[in-house]
Design a protein around this motif. Structure first.
Motif, PDB file in Angstrom:
ATOM      1  N   ALA A  52       0.833  -1.203   0.000  1.00 64.02           N
ATOM      2  CA  ALA A  52       0.000   0.000   0.000  1.00 64.02           C
ATOM      3  C   ALA A  52       0.868   1.252   0.000  1.00 64.02           C
ATOM      4  CB  ALA A  52      -0.933  -0.011   1.206  1.00 64.02           C
ATOM      5  N   VAL A  53       2.005   1.209   0.707  1.00 63.61           N
ATOM      6  CA  VAL A  53       2.856   2.390   0.796  1.00 63.61           C
ATOM      7  C   VAL A  53       3.422   2.767  -0.571  1.00 63.61           C
ATOM      8  CG1 VAL A  53       5.040   3.275   1.717  1.00 63.61           C
ATOM      9  CG2 VAL A  53       3.446   2.108   3.222  1.00 63.61           C
ATOM     10  N   ILE A  54       3.817   1.773  -1.372  1.00 66.19           N
ATOM     11  CA  ILE A  54       4.302   2.154  -2.711  1.00 66.19           C
ATOM     12  C   ILE A  54       3.171   2.121  -3.717  1.00 66.19           C
ATOM     13  CG2 ILE A  54       6.754   1.626  -2.546  1.00 66.19           C
ATOM     14  CD1 ILE A  54       6.111  -1.055  -3.811  1.00 66.19           C
ATOM     15  N   ARG A  55       1.954   2.057  -3.233  1.00 68.21           N
ATOM     16  CA  ARG A  55       0.762   2.142  -4.064  1.00 68.21           C
ATOM     17  C   ARG A  55       0.716   1.055  -5.132  1.00 68.21           C
ATOM     18  NH1 ARG A  55      -1.919   6.722  -4.797  1.00 68.21           N
ATOM     19  NH2 ARG A  55      -3.271   5.311  -5.924  1.00 68.21           N
ATOM     20  N   LEU A  56       1.182  -0.133  -4.774  1.00 62.66           N
ATOM     21  CA  LEU A  56       0.938  -1.281  -5.653  1.00 62.66           C
ATOM     22  C   LEU A  56      -0.491  -1.731  -5.446  1.00 62.66           C
ATOM     23  CD1 LEU A  56       4.169  -3.456  -5.406  1.00 62.66           C
ATOM     24  CD2 LEU A  56       3.312  -2.218  -7.375  1.00 62.66           C
ATOM     25  N   SER A  57      -1.050  -1.365  -4.288  1.00 64.38           N
ATOM     26  CA  SER A  57      -2.474  -1.555  -4.073  1.00 64.38           C
ATOM     27  C   SER A  57      -2.982  -0.247  -3.483  1.00 64.38           C
ATOM     28  CB  SER A  57      -2.736  -2.716  -3.126  1.00 64.38           C
ATOM     29  OG  SER A  57      -2.271  -2.400  -1.832  1.00 64.38           O
ATOM     30  N   ASN A  58      -4.282  -0.004  -3.602  1.00 58.91           N
ATOM     31  CA  ASN A  58      -4.820   1.262  -3.134  1.00 58.91           C
ATOM     32  C   ASN A  58      -5.366   1.117  -1.724  1.00 58.91           C
ATOM     33  OD1 ASN A  58      -4.294   2.650  -5.517  1.00 58.91           O
ATOM     34  ND2 ASN A  58      -6.124   1.766  -6.466  1.00 58.91           N
ATOM     35  N   PRO A  59      -4.874   1.961  -0.801  1.00 58.44           N
ATOM     36  CA  PRO A  59      -5.409   1.891   0.563  1.00 58.44           C
ATOM     37  C   PRO A  59      -6.871   2.337   0.595  1.00 58.44           C
ATOM     38  CG  PRO A  59      -3.844   3.712   0.324  1.00 58.44           C
ATOM     39  CD  PRO A  59      -3.822   2.963  -0.958  1.00 58.44           C
ATOM     40  N   ASP A  60      -7.630   1.781   1.545  1.00 61.28           N
ATOM     41  CA  ASP A  60      -9.046   2.141   1.646  1.00 61.28           C
ATOM     42  C   ASP A  60      -9.221   3.542   2.235  1.00 61.28           C
ATOM     43  OD1 ASP A  60      -9.597  -0.341   0.707  1.00 61.28           O
ATOM     44  OD2 ASP A  60      -9.877  -1.234   2.689  1.00 61.28           O
ATOM     45  N   SER A  61      -8.461   3.824   3.291  1.00 63.42           N
ATOM     46  CA  SER A  61      -8.574   5.137   3.904  1.00 63.42           C
ATOM     47  C   SER A  61      -7.256   5.439   4.609  1.00 63.42           C
ATOM     48  CB  SER A  61      -9.734   5.165   4.908  1.00 63.42           C
ATOM     49  OG  SER A  61      -9.458   4.271   5.959  1.00 63.42           O
ATOM     50  N   GLY A  62      -7.143   6.671   5.064  1.00 64.35           N
ATOM     51  CA  GLY A  62      -5.921   7.066   5.749  1.00 64.35           C
ATOM     52  C   GLY A  62      -4.990   7.817   4.821  1.00 64.35           C
ATOM     53  N   GLN A  63      -3.891   8.301   5.375  1.00 59.89           N
ATOM     54  CA  GLN A  63      -2.969   9.127   4.597  1.00 59.89           C
ATOM     55  C   GLN A  63      -1.577   8.501   4.557  1.00 59.89           C
ATOM     56  OE1 GLN A  63      -3.506  12.775   6.941  1.00 59.89           O
ATOM     57  NE2 GLN A  63      -4.152  13.749   5.025  1.00 59.89           N
ATOM     58  N   ILE A  64      -0.912   8.681   3.431  1.00 65.01           N
ATOM     59  CA  ILE A  64       0.499   8.318   3.327  1.00 65.01           C
ATOM     60  C   ILE A  64       1.228   9.620   3.004  1.00 65.01           C
ATOM     61  CG2 ILE A  64       2.202   6.898   2.134  1.00 65.01           C
ATOM     62  CD1 ILE A  64      -0.165   5.154   1.182  1.00 65.01           C
ATOM     63  N   LEU A  65       1.868  10.198   3.988  1.00 67.57           N
ATOM     64  CA  LEU A  65       2.560  11.469   3.736  1.00 67.57           C
ATOM     65  C   LEU A  65       4.001  11.171   3.398  1.00 67.57           C
ATOM     66  CD1 LEU A  65       1.131  13.511   6.733  1.00 67.57           C
ATOM     67  CD2 LEU A  65       0.400  13.591   4.349  1.00 67.57           C
ATOM     68  N   PHE A  66       4.379  11.500   2.158  1.00 73.17           N
ATOM     69  CA  PHE A  66       5.763  11.317   1.746  1.00 73.17           C
ATOM     70  C   PHE A  66       6.357  12.706   1.553  1.00 73.17           C
ATOM     71  CE2 PHE A  66       9.165  10.645  -1.315  1.00 73.17           C
ATOM     72  CZ  PHE A  66       9.816   9.583  -0.725  1.00 73.17           C
ATOM     73  N   LYS A  67       7.384  13.033   2.303  1.00 71.53           N
ATOM     74  CA  LYS A  67       7.931  14.390   2.342  1.00 71.53           C
ATOM     75  C   LYS A  67       6.806  15.406   2.543  1.00 71.53           C
ATOM     76  CE  LYS A  67      12.165  13.643  -0.227  1.00 71.53           C
ATOM     77  NZ  LYS A  67      12.897  13.800  -1.480  1.00 71.53           N
ATOM     78  N   GLY A  68       5.834  15.053   3.356  1.00 77.02           N
ATOM     79  CA  GLY A  68       4.764  15.984   3.696  1.00 77.02           C
ATOM     80  C   GLY A  68       3.594  16.000   2.724  1.00 77.02           C
ATOM     81  N   LYS A  69       3.674  15.269   1.618  1.00 79.56           N
ATOM     82  CA  LYS A  69       2.567  15.300   0.654  1.00 79.56           C
ATOM     83  C   LYS A  69       1.827  13.964   0.688  1.00 79.56           C
ATOM     84  CE  LYS A  69       1.742  16.218  -4.300  1.00 79.56           C
ATOM     85  NZ  LYS A  69       0.329  16.199  -4.152  1.00 79.56           N
ATOM     86  N   ASP A  70       0.500  14.044   0.713  1.00 81.08           N
ATOM     87  CA  ASP A  70      -0.290  12.810   0.805  1.00 81.08           C
ATOM     88  C   ASP A  70      -0.331  12.114  -0.552  1.00 81.08           C
ATOM     89  OD1 ASP A  70      -1.937  10.786   1.465  1.00 81.08           O
ATOM     90  OD2 ASP A  70      -3.740  12.012   1.729  1.00 81.08           O
ATOM     91  N   ILE A  71       0.206  10.913  -0.606  1.00 84.90           N
ATOM     92  CA  ILE A  71       0.220  10.198  -1.887  1.00 84.90           C
ATOM     93  C   ILE A  71      -0.809   9.064  -1.913  1.00 84.90           C
ATOM     94  CG2 ILE A  71       2.644  10.706  -2.380  1.00 84.90           C
ATOM     95  CD1 ILE A  71       3.290   7.824  -1.469  1.00 84.90           C
ATOM     96  N   ALA A  72      -1.641   8.971  -0.872  1.00 88.79           N
ATOM     97  CA  ALA A  72      -2.558   7.833  -0.782  1.00 88.79           C
ATOM     98  C   ALA A  72      -3.600   7.822  -1.893  1.00 88.79           C
ATOM     99  CB  ALA A  72      -3.254   7.829   0.577  1.00 88.79           C
ATOM    100  N   LYS A  73      -3.982   9.027  -2.363  1.00 86.12           N
ATOM    101  CA  LYS A  73      -5.073   9.070  -3.332  1.00 86.12           C
ATOM    102  C   LYS A  73      -4.594   9.497  -4.714  1.00 86.12           C
ATOM    103  CE  LYS A  73      -8.694   8.403  -0.430  1.00 86.12           C
ATOM    104  NZ  LYS A  73      -7.832   8.103   0.689  1.00 86.12           N
TER     105      LYS A  73
END
Lengths: 325, 568
Positions: B357-378
């Motif tokens: 989920a962190v490298i977005r090989l799959s899409n997380p259902d909810s929540g945030q992944i902040l990479f260098k401060g930017k949300d990459i989850a969506k």
């Protein structure tokens, strides 16, 4: 309800539904192919050379229902086909279904006989080759199998006729005798076409058996069984073969399905009045209802056999049986 | 009871016989647990197969004797040998799931094993099988009897295998890596079970493993093998307090252990004469051209997860509605730049789902992944592209993650080609630089993966991960498939590279000692949740969560003796 029984029932229902949809799609294709094909069946029927009058053509057209809109024709045809009514033969007016029903068991019989021959030869050969992998025996058996796959059935058939009927005079070269008239003669005439078809198929079954057996023989549990002290013969027959069965059953099932419409050459060569013979005759006479009826019967058999094979898998492998649940 | 004398085994190759085992001697006494330890390729498994007469067709015994109660197993006819197998000598294998026939129920397989050697009725055999399953502490033995192997967990399958092995009260049980495929907590249970049965049934056990911790916990005496030869034979106590051979010393040193200090792991080296020794390599110095160390104090974390969730929907039975299985359940943690976060947990806890989920090989259902401060989850696939360069991944299996038909230079250059970076000359120079960095010779570039050992392949995988100069590297069980000494090399390498390339690691592992060795912060995951999270020192010194404590307790430790010896 017991979940595993419920699972099995659900599996069967889903497969049946899929089979029905497949059949519907095939039926639609068969209908449209016939519609798109060039040539007017009415002219054909009345004899184009005799230059029929427009009135005669029109009356024949409405008699056959060909003046109706396409969709109406399609649904009428489908509805009738569901009741096993494929219309009448254009050449002599007899119902198509009576032809199909007469020829279908003969094709089935030939196909099953050929598959039994192929299995009885192919599976033991495959096992024998796998057990002595890399040996002289393996090399010889595998080469024979390769030759078997590559020799066309009409050459093999011709050779067999030359040898068994002409040279040795053991078996009749061709023809068909109804089982109700003479049982012995019936099977004597079945023998050569079944053997000719079976040998070619045995080759691919042998190859599949060999590779599937080798794959299973390399598994850890085979080593574990040996460590338990189980006799080698029992390991092979009770464990390895059962585990290796799925790909073997698949290829046998596929071949059986293909045989439904794929016995043309053999049926023609041995004068065996099956579905293929019927179909070939109907195509060259542009006898559309008969072509449609025969094609639909072949497709239906193919689908039913595949369904049976798939259901058989779940008997063989508990993982398939329970994975659906 | 079992005496192996001067046993030599060789593989038949096109170039003649290639020795795999050379003149091995050992004896197992009744009721004893003898450990046979060595790295992969040391010949320990082939020795055990030779003892059982189960060598693969391409291997032959070239010399020696295997005496079971004075009878040479190697001279028996196949039929006599078969009677001995299972009855006198039973075997337990590494992968329990694969060692059971998938299409028979576990009960049938145990019954079959009993009936092979005992003349009793099928009903009696079934009753006995049930008793055996109770004896190996399987929950719900009656249901296990009816279950197929794929319906059980790995630990349960291994219990079934053990039940089968002890079914005919064998005198000797050969256990080949019986716990390697299992989680630590399950490993502890299985080892306890083996030790208990050893006392109860009185069978001697030959325990083959690469894991010194397992040996330390269970074995009475140890034989150390290296490259087909016996290096040392000693009681367990002696081996760990006072190893005689250089190899045993080096092997013990190269293993990261709980409670050992951070630092560099010693690695095993061979000199030209073939002698082995333990070397503690110096850390590499940060190259001048890398510039000053970026000041990370007070800056935002490189990666921060906030309440990340990912669920799967499963149907418990065919007619029921699907239920939600939370593989990742509100996971939050942060990794500061240039540090390592160790994520530990047992199989099935959601570690890998999380990393995907962190490298977005799959899409997380909810929540945030902040990479260098930017949300990459969506982010969409195309918006994700610039971030893909920044995040790289190293996988567990170096045999499966490298395309066998590509040369090393193609493999390492592949990420650069994908993003269209540089011309071929530039890429070639970068590949050479990366090979230097991971410690492979430049000549490796034109070779194919199969020409390298497991550790070297993992170096190739690391070089590929670094090709686009990422800032975050996710190592998913990156050293789990490697031998201890190779593992030590790769761990040292990862530390060097962290300094040299300013890398941040998300280090996923089931191995607590490895995690302790590499991590600055640690997150412990159980059933999709983070149960404990904090600085590594704190968690390992004083775990707060009961699950963390249980995990730590289950790890076989060899700390005491090693510390006494002052090796670290």
């Amino acid at each position: 309800m017991n979940p595993s029984i419920a699972g099995a029932l659900l599996l069967v229902c889903r497969k049946l539904l899929t089979a029905f949809v497949q059949l519907l799609v095939v039926a639609t294709l068969i209908f449209s192919v016939m519609y798109i094909m060039p040539g007017d069946p009415v002219l054909l029927l009345l004899g184009a050379e005799s230059n029929p009058s427009p009135e005669a053509v029109a009356s024949m057209r409405s008699q056959l229902g060909l003046d109706q809109p396409v969709l109406t024709q399609y649904f009428t045809w489908l509805w009738n086909a569901l009741h096993l009514d494929f219309g009448n033969s254009l050449t002599n007016g007899y119902p198509v279904s009576s032809y199909v029903l007469a020829n279908l068991p003969r094709t089935l019989e030939l196909a099953f006989a050929a598959i039994i021959v192929a299995t009885l030869i192919g599976v033991p050969l495959g096992i024998a080759a796998a057990l002595k992998r890399g040996s002289m025996r393996d090399t010889v058996l595998t080469s024979i199998a390769t030759v078997g796959i590559s020799v066309p059935v009409y050459i093999l058939g011709t050779l067999m006729v030359l040898f068994f009927s002409i040279k040795l005079g053991w078996l009749p070269a061709s023809g068909y005798t109804d089982i109700s008239r003479n049982v012995v003669e019936h099977f004597r005439k079945l023998a050569l076409p079944a053997l000719a078809l079976g040998f070619g198929l045995a080759a691919s079954i042998a190859r599949m058996t060999r590779s599937s057996m080798l794959e299973i023989l390399g598994r850890d549990f085979v080593r574990a069984l040996r460590a338990k002290g189980m006799p080698e013969r029992r390991i092979i027959w009770q464990h390895v073969l059962r585990n290796a069965a799925i790909p073997i059953v698949t290829i046998i099932g596929l071949q059986l399905g293909n045989l439904m419409g794929g016995t043309v050459l053999v049926e023609a060569m041995f004068n065996w009045p099956g579905l293929s013979t019927l179909l070939v005759g109907a195509v060259s006479a542009r006898n559309y209802p008969l072509v449609q009826g025969a094609m639909l019967a072949i497709a239906a058999l193919f689908i039913v056999i595949n369904l049976a094979v798939e259901l058989f898998y779940s008997l063989l492998d508990p993982r398939i049986r329970r994975k659906r649940s | 009871m079992l005496e192996v004398r001067n046993l030599s085994i060789a593989f038949k190759t096109s170039a003649g016989l290639k020795p795999a085992v050379r003149g091995i001697d050992f004896t197992i006494n009744p009721g004893e647990i003898l450990g046979l330890v060595g790295e992969s390729g040391s010949g320990k498994t082939i020795t055990s197969l030779g003892v059982m007469g189960l060598l693969p067709p391409n291997a032959v015994v070239t010399a020696g004797e295997v005496l079971v109660d004075g009878v040479d197993m190697l001279k028996l006819s196949p039929a006599e040998l078969r009677k001995l197998r299972g009855r006198h000598v039973a075997m337990i294998f590494q992968d329990p799931m694969a060692s059971l026939d998938p299409i028979f129920t576990c009960g049938d397989q145990i019954v079959e094993a009993i009936l092979l050697h005992e003349n009793i009725s099928k009903t009696q055999a079934r009753r006995k099988a049930l008793e055996l399953l109770e004896k190996v502490h399987i929950p719900d033995p009656a249901r296990t009897m009816r279950s197929y192997p794929h319906e059980l967990s790995g630990g349960q399958c291994q219990r079934v295998m053990i039940a089968m092995a002890v079914s005919c009260k064998p005198r000797i049980i050969i256990a080949d890596e019986p716990t390697t495929a299992l989680d630590v907590t399950v490993q502890k249970q299985v080892l306890d079970l083996l030790r208990g049965l050893n006392q109860e049934v009185g069978a001697a056990i030959l325990l083959i493993t690469h894991d010194l911790g397992v040996i330390y916990e269970v074995a009475d005496r140890v034989v150390v093998m290296y490259a087909g030869e016996k290096m040392e034979e000693a009681t367990t106590q002696d081996l760990f307090t006072n190893p005689k051979s250089d190899y045993a010393k080096a092997l013990i040193d190269s293993m990261p252990a709980l409670g050992s200090k951070h630092g560099r792991l010693p690695v095993i080296e061979r000199d030209d004469a073939g002698n082995v020794r333990s070397v503690r390599p110096e850390p590499r110095i940060r190259p001048a051209q890398a510039g000053p160390v970026p000041d990370s104090a007070g800056r935002v974390p490189l990666l921060e997860l906030r309440e990340l969730c990912k669920s799967y929907w499963v149907k418990p039975s065919p007619l029921s509605t699907p239920v939600e299985m939370r593989a990742v359940d509100k996971v939050s943690f942060a990794i500061a730049p240039r540090t390592t976060l160790g994520l530990v947990g047992e199989s099935g806890c959601g570690k890998t789902t999380l990393s995907r989920a962190v490298i977005r090989l799959s899409n997380p259902d909810s929540g945030q992944i902040l990479f260098k401060g930017k949300d990459i989850a969506k982010l969409s696939e195309s918006e994700m592209l610039p971030f893909r360069r920044e995040i790289a991944m190293v996988f567990q299996n170096p045999y499966g993650s490298l395309n066998p038909r590509q040369t090393v230079s193609d493999l390492v250059a592949a990420p650069m080609i994908i993003v269209g970076e540089g011309d071929s000359g530039e890429r070639g120079r970068r590949v050479a630089h990366l090979l230097d960095a991971v410690g492979l010779p430049r000549s490796a570039a034109s070779k194919y993966p199969h020409e390298f050992s497991g550790g070297q392949r993992q170096r190739i995988a690391v070089a590929r991960a670094l090709a686009l100069k990422p800032s975050l590297v996710i190592c998913d069980e990156a050293v789990s498939a490697l031998d201890v000494s190779v593992q030590a090399q790769v761990l040292n390498l990862l530390k060097d590279l962290q300094v040299e390339f300013d890398l941040t690691y998300l280090f996923i592992s089931h191995d607590l000692s490895v995690v302790e060795h590499v991590s600055d912060t640690v997150a412990v995951m159980q059933k999709g949740r983070i149960v404990e999270y904090g600085p590594a020192d704190g968690i390992f010194a004083a775990p707060k969560d009961p699950y963390t404590r249980m995990l730590l307790d289950a790890v076989p430790t060899i700390g005491v003796e090693r510390a006494e010896r002052g090796a670290l």
